[in-house]
Design a protein around this motif. Structure first.
Motif, PDB file in Angstrom:
ATOM      1  N   ARG A   1      26.046 -43.213   9.285  1.00 15.62           N
ATOM      2  CA  ARG A   1      25.097 -42.103   9.302  1.00 15.62           C
ATOM      3  C   ARG A   1      23.785 -42.431   8.591  1.00 15.62           C
ATOM      4  O   ARG A   1      22.759 -41.848   8.843  1.00 15.62           O
ATOM      5  CB  ARG A   1      25.733 -40.866   8.672  1.00 15.62           C
ATOM      6  CG  ARG A   1      26.519 -40.061   9.706  1.00 15.62           C
ATOM      7  CD  ARG A   1      27.138 -38.870   9.069  1.00 15.62           C
ATOM      8  NE  ARG A   1      28.125 -39.280   8.083  1.00 15.62           N
ATOM      9  CZ  ARG A   1      28.552 -38.507   7.107  1.00 15.62           C
ATOM     10  NH1 ARG A   1      28.047 -37.317   6.933  1.00 15.62           N
ATOM     11  NH2 ARG A   1      29.478 -38.940   6.278  1.00 15.62           N
TER      12      ARG A   1
ATOM     13  N   MET B   1      36.459 -48.361   9.341  1.00 19.95           N
ATOM     14  CA  MET B   1      36.182 -47.200   8.482  1.00 19.95           C
ATOM     15  C   MET B   1      35.021 -47.490   7.535  1.00 19.95           C
ATOM     16  O   MET B   1      34.203 -46.623   7.230  1.00 19.95           O
ATOM     17  CB  MET B   1      37.446 -46.826   7.688  1.00 19.95           C
ATOM     18  CG  MET B   1      38.471 -46.099   8.560  1.00 19.95           C
ATOM     19  SD  MET B   1      40.112 -46.116   7.856  1.00 19.95           S
ATOM     20  CE  MET B   1      40.065 -44.755   6.749  1.00 19.95           C
TER      21      MET B   1
ATOM     22  N   PHE C   1      36.121 -43.270  15.718  1.00 18.14           N
ATOM     23  CA  PHE C   1      35.521 -42.949  14.404  1.00 18.14           C
ATOM     24  C   PHE C   1      34.021 -42.683  14.516  1.00 18.14           C
ATOM     25  O   PHE C   1      33.426 -42.136  13.615  1.00 18.14           O
ATOM     26  CB  PHE C   1      35.682 -44.126  13.422  1.00 18.14           C
ATOM     27  CG  PHE C   1      37.090 -44.432  12.993  1.00 18.14           C
ATOM     28  CD1 PHE C   1      38.133 -43.572  13.270  1.00 18.14           C
ATOM     29  CD2 PHE C   1      37.373 -45.593  12.290  1.00 18.14           C
ATOM     30  CE1 PHE C   1      39.430 -43.853  12.865  1.00 18.14           C
ATOM     31  CE2 PHE C   1      38.660 -45.887  11.882  1.00 18.14           C
ATOM     32  CZ  PHE C   1      39.692 -45.014  12.172  1.00 18.14           C
ATOM     33  N   PHE C   2      33.442 -43.141  15.610  1.00 18.29           N
ATOM     34  CA  PHE C   2      31.977 -43.158  15.642  1.00 18.29           C
ATOM     35  C   PHE C   2      31.428 -42.165  16.649  1.00 18.29           C
ATOM     36  O   PHE C   2      31.215 -42.496  17.818  1.00 18.29           O
ATOM     37  CB  PHE C   2      31.488 -44.575  15.960  1.00 18.29           C
ATOM     38  CG  PHE C   2      32.052 -45.601  15.034  1.00 18.29           C
ATOM     39  CD1 PHE C   2      31.558 -45.744  13.747  1.00 18.29           C
ATOM     40  CD2 PHE C   2      33.119 -46.394  15.424  1.00 18.29           C
ATOM     41  CE1 PHE C   2      32.100 -46.670  12.883  1.00 18.29           C
ATOM     42  CE2 PHE C   2      33.662 -47.325  14.566  1.00 18.29           C
ATOM     43  CZ  PHE C   2      33.156 -47.459  13.281  1.00 18.29           C
ATOM     44  N   GLU C   3      31.223 -40.979  16.167  1.00 18.96           N
ATOM     45  CA  GLU C   3      30.640 -39.951  17.023  1.00 18.96           C
ATOM     46  C   GLU C   3      29.288 -40.434  17.534  1.00 18.96           C
ATOM     47  O   GLU C   3      28.913 -40.213  18.672  1.00 18.96           O
ATOM     48  CB  GLU C   3      30.452 -38.691  16.197  1.00 18.96           C
ATOM     49  CG  GLU C   3      30.326 -37.450  17.018  1.00 18.96           C
ATOM     50  CD  GLU C   3      30.373 -36.224  16.116  1.00 18.96           C
ATOM     51  OE1 GLU C   3      30.856 -35.212  16.587  1.00 18.96           O
ATOM     52  OE2 GLU C   3      29.937 -36.310  14.957  1.00 18.96           O
ATOM     53  N   GLU C   4      28.589 -41.152  16.621  1.00 18.14           N
ATOM     54  CA  GLU C   4      27.225 -41.594  16.928  1.00 18.14           C
ATOM     55  C   GLU C   4      27.191 -42.591  18.070  1.00 18.14           C
ATOM     56  O   GLU C   4      26.165 -42.807  18.694  1.00 18.14           O
ATOM     57  CB  GLU C   4      26.605 -42.257  15.680  1.00 18.14           C
ATOM     58  CG  GLU C   4      26.417 -41.319  14.500  1.00 18.14           C
ATOM     59  CD  GLU C   4      27.700 -41.110  13.692  1.00 18.14           C
ATOM     60  OE1 GLU C   4      28.771 -41.590  14.131  1.00 18.14           O
ATOM     61  OE2 GLU C   4      27.633 -40.450  12.658  1.00 18.14           O
TER      62      GLU C   4
ATOM     63  N   SER D   1      32.098 -46.838   9.514  1.00 16.64           N
ATOM     64  CA  SER D   1      31.901 -45.414   9.811  1.00 16.64           C
ATOM     65  C   SER D   1      31.419 -44.658   8.574  1.00 16.64           C
ATOM     66  O   SER D   1      30.734 -43.649   8.673  1.00 16.64           O
ATOM     67  CB  SER D   1      33.185 -44.798  10.371  1.00 16.64           C
ATOM     68  OG  SER D   1      34.081 -44.513   9.345  1.00 16.64           O
ATOM     69  N   ALA D   2      31.757 -45.187   7.390  1.00 14.51           N
ATOM     70  CA  ALA D   2      31.272 -44.535   6.166  1.00 14.51           C
ATOM     71  C   ALA D   2      29.775 -44.766   5.976  1.00 14.51           C
ATOM     72  O   ALA D   2      29.130 -44.064   5.214  1.00 14.51           O
ATOM     73  CB  ALA D   2      32.052 -45.067   4.967  1.00 14.51           C
TER      74      ALA D   2
END
Lengths: 1079, 925
Positions: B261, B254, B281-284, B257-258
């Motif tokens: 971006r 997390m 957690f990681f769309e990217e 993931s924070a």
């Protein structure tokens, strides 16, 4: 100089972790660099829990850092207590040593050897025992033996064993074989005892041994005496006996002789004999008013004699016979269990310890011969070569089995000789905190350690006498309770030893409180819930309503009590702090259980599950709507003939919405179902504790983990539900909590061990847990202090009650005493967990006032150790005034001191956290897959295997540049090597021949005009079959071989474009050719 | 041979390219690094004869001969066939499935032994190596293994194959590369076999070895000693390092993931990433991944068949019903079998199956006609099972892969089984048919003489083997989503690659560096002695590639976690890295204990909970715990309810639950059918047994003599019980495992004993001097007994409501003096039940009969009688009133939840009595 081995006795809170870390650092300062063979990993620290490991590890590192930076004078003082030197600072040499050691530890964790005893033994198993047993891999599974149980039972029912099994089991028949699982489990878990009995015992009692007493004679005397001395001669004899006795007979019109005859007859049948024993041991069997008063005591004496004689008779007739049967059964169970173990390859910690022990010591099979001194020494040299110092924590919890494994290592290194000429042992423990007897923990090991290991030599015995956990008031209370003369007198009377050294507080005055309440209940009248309510209302809620930023624990004896309390406390109106049991299964969490219900509804349309979701904390629909739904379901279900349509709840909005959601999700993977459901239903009221989110996340994580790693076929929700059932007892399936930040922890005493909390509530019920009837009873006596030999033993499944009246009565009471001491230890552990506030709620099974109850117990001689403790507690608070609710309270306030622990970081809000959902690809939205244009895929790929032939031909051709014999030879070798396990060599060679043949039609491919030829050329992301370059003519020929079957058009143009990007080929003209090869 | 050492500052590939000549082979540690180097070089290509390959491919090219290699399951099958019974016993390989792992370990060890330059056929030479200090068990193992290897080799020779484990030295034949320049680009570890191959290449080629990073010591061939501090010092510009430490695995993900971006896409080094739930957690970093074939409908159906087929090992002829329900819950399964079915058919099928489970049926018969015959209530089950089990029978009859292939071209044709989407949007068909063809090669190559020597049940074994073979496949599709900008990699795959901004996850001890693997045959010391790869080599190797990645970067971000509860520690590499930076200026290494991120954040901002909140009751007043009554509707036009004894108990203890379960008869659907003798099954069995023995219909007897013989013959009693067990009523309800045998061997005689004792201890005493009428429980009931009888009446708002009852006592005996009711039990007895019978049979007709009533419970397994007459008499008068009061309370105030704790267990998750308890009211009466 030889290391001075040490045994350190450390009462609760006296800083074991600190002391162990000091010992560790002292060893470094003493031996590191100084002794050429010493390495940082020469020190092995062993403890019992993973958490304790991590704590010690962290403490060692942080203290090394503090010493290096000169921050902690107190610590240096402690070090100087062991290592002489400047009390103000480390010498440069010392500092360098620590710095260097610190680097070694930092750069390679393996240099700091801190591990649990399970993982240490697991390491021996993994690296030494497992390979020799040829177990390639195994999974650790807590319930491994239960998973093997059906196969084990199947085996036991084979004709060879059925007779034996029948003899044992038919004494108390259960409805299914499964009901005996705990018996077999016990035999497996205690296999070590079987080993001891078979190999280390010279106690062999036999049913043929002569009897000392004559039951028939004593019985005759007893009945005759009562018959002769009854007050009313005309009264039927049986009516002069108590009902329990007279009920043994089918009618009451029996004379003395008939009674005696009947009893003797009954005593030959084990079940009846046990009834007689049961009656006889109740005092007395006769109705006192029916017998002349001066005869009471004589009759009682006669009854005692009869009981003793019966006990002896039954011991030899039934007990021993069953004991032998059990041993025989045990042997078969273990043999089969081992076979299954190799089959299933799932082990629990007991299996690992046993297999390790067996490989090292057992004479059969002699895979590793301990009796061969050279081999044994070599093995232990291997183990003790690296570890030369052992610091063992919580030694009182070591089981005999574990100890036996460690013993040779301990012997070698404590002697300071052996594979290296230095070594030593520091053992830290507290016999008062030995509470794991039920799983083999042996308190006496610590007490007798000095005698067991003579190589310890002049071992230094130390007692840590200062508590760093509690202030003076709390310490004084604990000292007072546990040093009370009533306790120690009682112990002395019962021939029990329990040493309590007084402990001083190192913290001085600390604000805090001690509260006490006692409450009796009528055990028959079902009043227990009121007890829990009173505990919550009178003691718990008033205390926690005032407290904040504290760690709080409720400690109970049993899980059942914990469950009761959790139920009561989960009322958010009452307790602002959420309550949790760290051990509770996640599937029981109040936000998780409804999701499981929901998935069950999706899978099976179970309406009760739908109702459970509707009423769960997600929705809590009103009872009116609930009833409407119930009636609708009923109407639908009771249709005749049964409806073949699903119930859609169209008239009930909330249910219809869920129905629609179900329709949408029914084929989705579980994680998607869970996420979408939570999204829709979880309104998140303001006071949702973080723990709930944590558990919700943990459960979704389980679903995702299943989808990624465990789903064997498909992602269907029904399979996931099955997976949950299969694994619900695994460690990963317990609820999670936010450590030390919120909430009240509900803990059993065993689980609370080693932990401390600001505020502790001890809910203690004075009734001892009894052995489950489906478990094996066992009692052992070691004749020597070294635990090498068994002098007496007793095993029983049905006849435990015989033992106290048998020749083995001492063995029985010895076991009883051990159990009592363990109970005392339980209480000690429970009362020493609090740092500041201790609340004791004592419950006893009587409506009488405590004083009267205690007097009553004294009167009939049934005062037990726990009663004495309760009496001591009670009298401690007797003069302290109590509140209206009956709570005695001692409270002290002193100015607060700041502690390091106060500075904790607050958690970060994660509103910025944007979590992507992993969605499986939606095939419906994908373009069609470019499948080759084939009439029949089966023919193409399976029958004719054209694709494969094509691949092989291409591969072969990739070696053929100039059509030279060497190229063909290499191509053939390479192709055979690559494809020989798919196609017979002869077929391959035939194919190569046809390729060669086909190439003849394309001899231009090998024209000398081309000065560069590349086969299987990779360009960009493409692979070109053949590129021929004529440098002079600046001509490139791109060749794509076609072997039939599969055609991909436009390839050559694409290749050309790709090649034209290369600088070297600028200005080239291109010839594109498909070469058809008939193979 | 020429060696080149480069600093981490220098570009490894660029330097290698400088060395390229017209005939050059560049050998890289991995295909990925070879591929990326080739792409990087492409624009500079001057049409030289170049090969970019991995070391593995390079070796393959060098080592191949004229004899084909055997691989994967083919070598395992071959190996299994050469094992003697003694060898199987010795290594606990009682069946082929146990061989899979052992065989893999075997081949792995042999491969490593061969890589270390040893001839596996001379394995027994190890026994002569005193330096190894072998244990006795190792000597034995080696002897056994040596024989196995020899046997395997002989067998391969006979079959015309070889195995890579026999290729331990360069071949005698000329090597394919002559006159080339061969450049080995930074491989950290070379095995003995690799070094000999390279040395042998050096005879006819020019060899160049490039090494990236500072090396300590003079000796750099064949082993490299990586000097971290020198490599670091040599760097002109040190990378920035950011280390974030969290408390748990999820928290560390997390934390990343924070931040992700705000980061430029690069590489994520995490060997576990694709297996981690946190990857979501990681769309990217999501990439379209291939679909495992195990998730296709085709495979799921095969797995379903396999589960049925496998179940035949345990109990031939019987298919567990629970498993069938679980599998058939997926409507696609039923439709594959019965293609014409509609949704309604599926609904009906499930109703039938749940009906069976409710009746206590545990199995379906592999011959459905035997079980359902002409039953009209199981038409769907019958239809489906007939087709499905016929297919199962065909699978069971398989004797060769050829049979399987035939079946797969017919009934198991993927074109009929797979979904339309799978057929049109994926490469399922080519995959399956290719796999089948490859699988078939086992027989085509003549590797198996006789399947029966491998599998006890060839059908089950071959089908299972086929599924095993198939399950590693995955389906490809034309992805529409673009590939992730982040590359997911690990230390193994990222060898020789360089990234400016790598991110490391899972930097914890045990993952990076990874824990040692289980040893096999030889320990680490012995392996080192022999020059085989050891854990220290692997750890050095990981350390090198980790620090290479970090030190070649501009900025490396590292996420790690530390967890006391689980004893998880931060990676030693992180410790070493921070030590390395200890003397660097502030700011070059940033270390932060990342504060925990609240998990509530995972759920915030996306719930539509408000919409559903409309239905939520936050007011937990009494209404919440009480179903409102609407008597006229609730009790229908007859204003009555018909009840069993159990129903009445629930009515008095928990009306809320009673309304749902008993009155509205909503019952749970049971899927988890335990193969055990449950209390109801045992009860039914006993009742049948006792009923059978005591007679099916009422009989009048003058004295006991007329029934004595019934109880005397123990064998006949036992036989009778066995007949009942085998009767159609119980045949499919009795578990077919150990419990069945226990039932027939241990319980049966005991029940016969119990009956005899019942006669001796009870009947004899009760009936010795009297005539009597015996009325056992049976289907037989008098007309009067078949009718419901009114137990009590209640009036509410001028409407009368009645409670009707009906039941069957286990045994009644009527004598001129007594009316005896006996209930047979194995556990706790309920007096209410006896009361219920007293009313139903006697008291509702004539209350004065109470004087003659006697009620008993015979504890069957304990063989004891409980005379309950007194206890029953105590509550007799009040019983109807108690029920009437309970009903009256419902009519007036609704259906409340339990008022006493013993009733709270009923449907607690629906009644929510847990919340009621918390109200803290004095609800304990």
């Amino acid at each position: 100089m030889r290391f001075e081995n040490r045994i350190i006795s450390a009462s609760a809170g006296t800083g074991k972790t600190y002391r162990l870390s000091v010992e560790y650092i002292c060893l470094l300062l003493k031996y590191y660099v100084t002794h050429p063979d010493f390495r940082t990993d020469s020190i092995l620290v062993i403890t019992f829990t993973r958490k304790a490991c991590a704590e010690i590890r962290e403490r060692i590192i942080s203290q090394m850092d503090k010493l290096i930076s000169g921050e902690d004078e107190g610590l240096l003082k402690s070090i100087r207590g062991h290592i002489p030197g400047d009390p103000k600072s480390l010498s440069i040499d010392e500092e360098n040593k620590l710095r260097s050691a610190r680097y070694e530890i930092k750069a390679d964790n393996r240099n700091l050897q801190v591990m649990t005893i399970d993982s240490y033994i697991g390491g021996i198993f993994r690296n030494i025992v497992r390979p020799l047993k040829s177990i390639d891999s195994y999974d650790l599974e807590i319930n491994a033996e239960m998973k093997r149980m059906p196969a084990l039972m199947q085996h036991l029912l084979q004709p060879k064993l059925i007779g034996l099994l029948e003899r044992i089991l038919s004494r108390k028949v259960e409805r299914s074989m499964d009901a005996y699982a705990s018996l077999f489990k016990g035999l497996i878990q205690n296999r070590w005892i079987y080993y001891l009995i078979r190999n280390c015992s010279d106690h062999h009692p036999s049913a043929q041994d002569p009897l000392q007493y004559d039951f028939a004679l004593d019985l005759k005397e007893l009945i005759g005496f009562i018959a002769e001395n009854k007050k009313k001669p005309q009264k039927k004899l049986l009516l002069c006996f108590k009902k329990d006795f007279s009920k043994l007979f089918s009618h009451d019109d029996l004379e003395a002789g008939e009674i005696i005859e009947e009893i003797i007859k009954m005593s030959r049948r084990s079940s009846d004999a046990m009834k007689i024993l049961h009656v006889l041991q109740k005092q007395p069997i006769f109705n006192k008013p029916d017998l002349n008063k001066d005869m009471h005591s004589l009759a009682t004496d006669l009854q005692d004699r009869t009981l003793r004689a019966l006990g002896e008779k039954l011991y030899y007739e039934f007990f021993l016979a069953e004991q032998e049967e059990i041993l025989q059964l045990w042997e078969s169970v273990l043999a089969e269990y081992d076979r299954l173990l190799y089959y299933h390859k799932t082990l629990n910690y007991d299996d690992i310890s046993w297999l390790t022990f067996e490989a090292l010591f057992s004479p059969d099979p002699p895979l590793f011969r301990m009796e061969d001194a050279s081999e044994a020494t070599e093995f232990y040299a291997f183990l003790s070569h690296r570890s030369r110092f052992m610091l063992i924590d919580e030694f009182q919890d070591t089981s005999l089995l574990q100890f036996k494994i460690l013993l040779p290592i301990m012997e070698e290194i404590s002697s300071g000789y052996g594979s290296k000429d230095f070594g030593g042992i520091v053992v830290v423990g507290d016999e008062k905190q030995s509470i794991f007897g039920w799983r083999g923990g042996e308190r006496d090991l610590l007490i007798k350690l000095k005698d067991i290991i003579p190589s310890l030599g002049e071992v230094k015995m130390e007692k840590l006498s200062h508590s760093y956990r509690v202030g003076e008031d709390m310490m004084s209370f604990i000292n007072s309770i546990f040093s009370d003369t009533r306790l120690h007198e009682y112990l002395a009377d019962q021939d029990m030893a329990w040493d309590y050294p007084l402990v001083k507080s190192a913290l001085g005055n600390v604000s805090g409180s001690i509260e006490y309440k006692t409450m009796g209940f009528n055990s028959i009248g079902g009043e227990k819930p009121m007890i829990y309510q009173s505990f919550v209302d009178d003691m718990l809620l008033p205390a926690i309503s005032k407290s904040k930023d504290e760690t709080v624990a409720i400690i109970c004896r049993t899980n059942k009590q914990l469950a009761q309390l959790q139920l009561l406390l989960e009322d958010e109106d009452k307790s602002k702090s959420p309550v949790f049991q760290p051990n509770a299964p996640i599937i029981e969490h109040h936000l998780v259980a409804p999701l499981i219900s929901w998935m069950r509804y999706l899978a099976y349309k179970d309406y009760l599950d739908l109702l459970a979701l509707l009423r769960s904390d997600y929705l809590r629909i009103s009872s009116g709507v609930l009833k409407e739904i119930v009636d609708t379901i009923h109407a639908h279900e009771s249709r005749k003939p049964a409806s073949d349509q699903e119930l859609t709840f169209e008239d009930i909005e909330v249910a219809h919405k869920l129905y629609l959601l179900a329709q949408k999700l029914v084929d989705s993977p579980p994680s998607v179902i869970l996420q979408e459901t939570v999204d829709l239903l979880f309104a998140q009221p303001e006071n949702v504790p973080e723990r709930d989110y944590l558990n919700l996340h943990a459960f979704i994580r389980i679903a995702q983990d299943w989808e990624l790693n465990h789903a064997k076929d498909g992602l269907l929700v029904s399979e996931f539900l099955d997976y949950l059932i299969q694994n619900q007892e695994q460690e990963d399936f317990t609820q999670v909590s936010v450590e030390n930040r919120e909430g009240i922890e509900l803990l059993s005493i065993h689980r609370s061990k080693g932990l401390q909390f600001d505020r502790v509530f001890v809910f203690y019920e004075l009734s001892s847990a009894s052995r489950k009837k489906t478990e094996l009873y066992q009692a052992l006596d070691f004749g020597d202090s070294g635990f090498r030999k068994i002098s007496q033993y007793a095993l029983s499944y049905h006849f435990e009650q015989i033992l106290p009246h048998s020749p083995m009565a001492d063995l029985y009471s010895q076991r009883q005493r051990a159990a009592l001491l363990e109970e005392l230890n339980n209480l000690y552990v429970a009362l020493t967990r609090a740092k500041k506030h201790l609340h004791i709620f004592l419950v006893y099974p009587s409506k009488k006032e405590w004083g009267d109850y205690y007097e009553y117990l004294q009167g009939n001689g049934s005062v037990k150790l726990t009663h004495v403790m309760a009496e001591i507690l009670h009298s401690y608070f007797a003069d302290i005034p109590k509140t209206e609710t009956g709570v005695h309270s001692i409270k002290r306030d002193y100015p607060e001191k700041k502690t390091d622990e106060d500075a904790k970081e607050s958690p970060k809000s994660a509103t910025q956290l944007r979590v992507a959902r992993h969605q499986p690809p939606d095939l419906a939205k994908m373009p069609d897959y470019p499948l080759p244009d084939a009439a029949s895929f089966k023919e193409l790929y399976l029958d004719k295997r054209q694709a494969l032939w094509g691949d092989i031909a291409h591969f072969y051709l990739s070696f053929i540049k100039r059509d030279l014999p060497d190229e063909h030879s290499l191509a053939s070798r390479q192709a055979i090597s690559r494809y020989g396990s798919l196609v017979p060599k002869a077929k391959l060679e035939k194919l190569f021949a046809s390729v060669r043949e086909a190439l003849r039609e394309h001899s231009y491919l090998f024209s000398g005009d081309y000065d560069r030829i590349f086969c299987e050329l990779e360009v960009g992301t493409h692979r070109i079959d053949r590129l021929m370059i004529d440098m002079r003519a600046k001509l490139g020929v791109i060749v794509d071989y076609k072997t039939g079957g599969i055609h991909e058009e436009d390839q050559l143009e694409i290749y050309q474009k790709e090649l034209m990007k290369l600088p070297i080929l600028q200005g080239f003209s291109w010839d594109l050719r498909y070469v058809m090869l008939s193979i | 041979m020429q060696f080149i050492n480069l600093n981490f500052d220098q570009d490894l590939n660029a330097r290698a390219f400088e060395e390229i000549r017209p005939h050059t082979v560049l050998v890289f540690p991995t295909r990925a690094s070879a591929h990326s180097a080739r792409l990087a070089f492409e624009t500079r290509w001057a049409l030289e004869d170049l090969v970019f390959c991995s070391i593995a491919d390079f070796k393959d090219t060098l080592l191949c001969g004229q004899i084909p290699f055997l691989e994967d399951e083919k070598r395992l099958l071959t190996l299994y066939q050469v094992l003697t019974p003694e060898q199987k016993e010795y290594f606990h390989l009682s069946e082929y499935s146990l061989m899979l792992e052992w065989g893999q370990q075997f081949f792995r060890f042999m491969q490593e032994f061969c890589e270390a330059g040893y001839d596996v056929l001379r394995l027994s030479d190890l026994l002569l190596d005193a330096g190894l200090m072998l244990k006795q068990w190792q000597e034995k193992h080696i002897e056994q293994l040596s024989e196995i290897v020899q046997g395997y080799h002989r067998r391969l020779q006979d079959l015309g194959f070889t195995d890579r484990i026999f290729e331990y030295e360069p071949p005698q034949t000329p090597l394919p590369y002559q006159g080339y320049r061969i450049i080995f680009v930074n491989q950290y570890y070379y095995s003995k076999l690799e070094t000999s191959l390279i040395e042998s290449c050096a005879r006819a080629n020019e060899i160049l070895l490039i090494y990236h990073g500072a090396s300590s010591g003079e000796e750099i061939w064949p082993k490299t000693r990586f000097d971290l501090s020198r490599s670091f010092e040599d760097l002109v510009s040190k990378p920035r390092i950011k280390i974030y430490e969290s408390a748990t695995e999820d928290q560390h993900a997390m934390a990343f993931s924070a931040m992700i971006r705000d980061m430029s896409p690069g590489v994520i080094i995490d060997p576990t990433f694709l297996r981690q739930p946190y990857s979501s957690f990681f769309e990217e970093a999501q990439s379209p991944h291939p679909i495992p074939i195990t998730q296709s409908r085709y495979y799921v159906f095969l797995a379903f068949l396999n589960e049925i087929v496998e179940s035949q090992r345990r109990h031939p002829g019987f298919v567990p019903l629970g498993m069938m329900i679980r599998r058939l819950r997926d409507p696609h399964m039923a439709r594959i079998i019965c293609p014409g079915w509609r949704n309604e058919d599926q609904v009906m099928l499930m109703q039938e199956l749940f009906g069976l489970s409710k009746d206590g049926i545990l199995y379906l018969d592999l011959e459905p006609e035997d079980q359902f015959g002409q039953s009209k209530s199981h038409l769907h089950t019958m239809d489906l099972c007939r087709k499905l089990f016929s297919l199962v029978q065909k699978i069971l009859a398989i004797r060769s892969i050829a049979d399987l292939i035939e079946l797969s071209s017919d009934l198991l044709d993927p074109q009929y089984i797979a979904s339309d989407l799978e057929l049109s949007k994926t490469d399922l068909l080519p995959k399956v048919f290719t796999a089948l063809a490859n699988f078939g090669a086992i027989e085509e190559l003549g590797l198996v003489e006789d399947w029966e020597k491998i599998f006890e049940h060839p059908g089950i074994g071959i089908f299972g083997l086929w599924l095993d073979f198939l399950k590693s496949q995955s389906l490809r599709y034309e992805a529409t989503a673009s590939a992730s900008k982040w590359e997911i990699s690990n230390l193994l795959d990222s060898r020789n690659r360089s990234y400016d901004y790598p991110v490391f996850l899972q930097m914890v001890e045990g993952i990076m560096p990874k824990s040692p693997e289980a040893i096999w045959l030889l320990n680490e010391v012995q392996r080192r002695h022999l020059g085989m790869i050891s854990y220290d080599d692997i750890r050095d190797w990981e350390r090198y590639y980790f620090f290479r990645l970090v030190l070649c970067a501009k900025e490396a971000t590292i996420f790690c976690y530390q967890n006391q509860e689980k004893n998880i520690n931060v990676s030693s590499f992180v410790g070493e890295l921070s030590h390395l930076y200890a003397t660097q200026p502030d700011g070059s290494l940033f270390y932060e204990k990342f504060p925990d991120i609240l998990f509530s954040g995972l759920f915030e901002g996306k719930q539509k909970g408000d919409e559903m909140a409309l239905y939520r009751t936050d007011d937990l007043s009494d209404d919440f715990f009480c179903l409102p009554a609407d008597p006229l509707r609730d009790f229908g036009p007859e204003h009555e309810t018909t009840q069993s004894s159990y129903d009445l108990k629930m009515l008095s203890e928990n009306p809320f639950a009673w309304y749902i379960s008993s009155h509205r008869k909503i019952s749970p659907k049971i899927v988890e059918l335990e193969e055990t003798i449950s209390p109801p099954l045992f009860g039914n069995l006993m009742h049948s047994f006792f009923g059978e023995v005591l007679g099916r219909s009422p009989s009048v007897h003058k004295d006991l003599d007329s029934i004595r013989s019934t109880f005397e013959d123990h064998d006949a009693l036992t036989h009778k019980l066995q007949e009942i067990i085998d009767s159609p009523d119980f045949y499919y309800k009795i578990p077919k495992n150990h419990n069945a045998r226990y039932l027939s061997t241990i319980i049966s005689p005991r029940l016969a004993d119990s009956l005899q004792e019942f006669y001796n201890r009870f009947l004899w005493w009760q009936l010795k001097d009297t005539e009597f009428r015996m009325i056992p429980e049976a289907e037989y009931m008098t007309k009067a007994e078949q009718q419901y009888r009114i137990l009590t009446r209640v009036s509410h708002e001028d409407v009368g409501y009645v409670v009707k009852i009906r039941g069957r006592a286990d045994l009644r005996i009527e004598t001129p003096q007594k009316l005896i009711i006996v209930d047979f039990k194995t556990g706790k007895a309920s007096e209410d039940q006896l009361l219920f019978y007293e009313y139903f049979y006697y008291l509702l007709s004539d209350i004065s009969l109470k004087e003659r009533l006697h009620s008993f419970i015979w504890q069957i397994l304990d063989m004891s009688i409980d005379d309950c007459s007194a206890k029953v008499a105590k509550h007799r008068e009040s019983y109807p009133q108690k029920i009437a009061d309970a009903l009256q309370a419902c009519l007036e105030g609704g259906y409340m939840i339990a008022s006493k704790s013993k009733g709270k267990r009923y449907l607690q998750e629906i009644t929510r009595s847990d919340l009621w308890l918390n109200k803290g009211e004095e609800n304990e009466i």
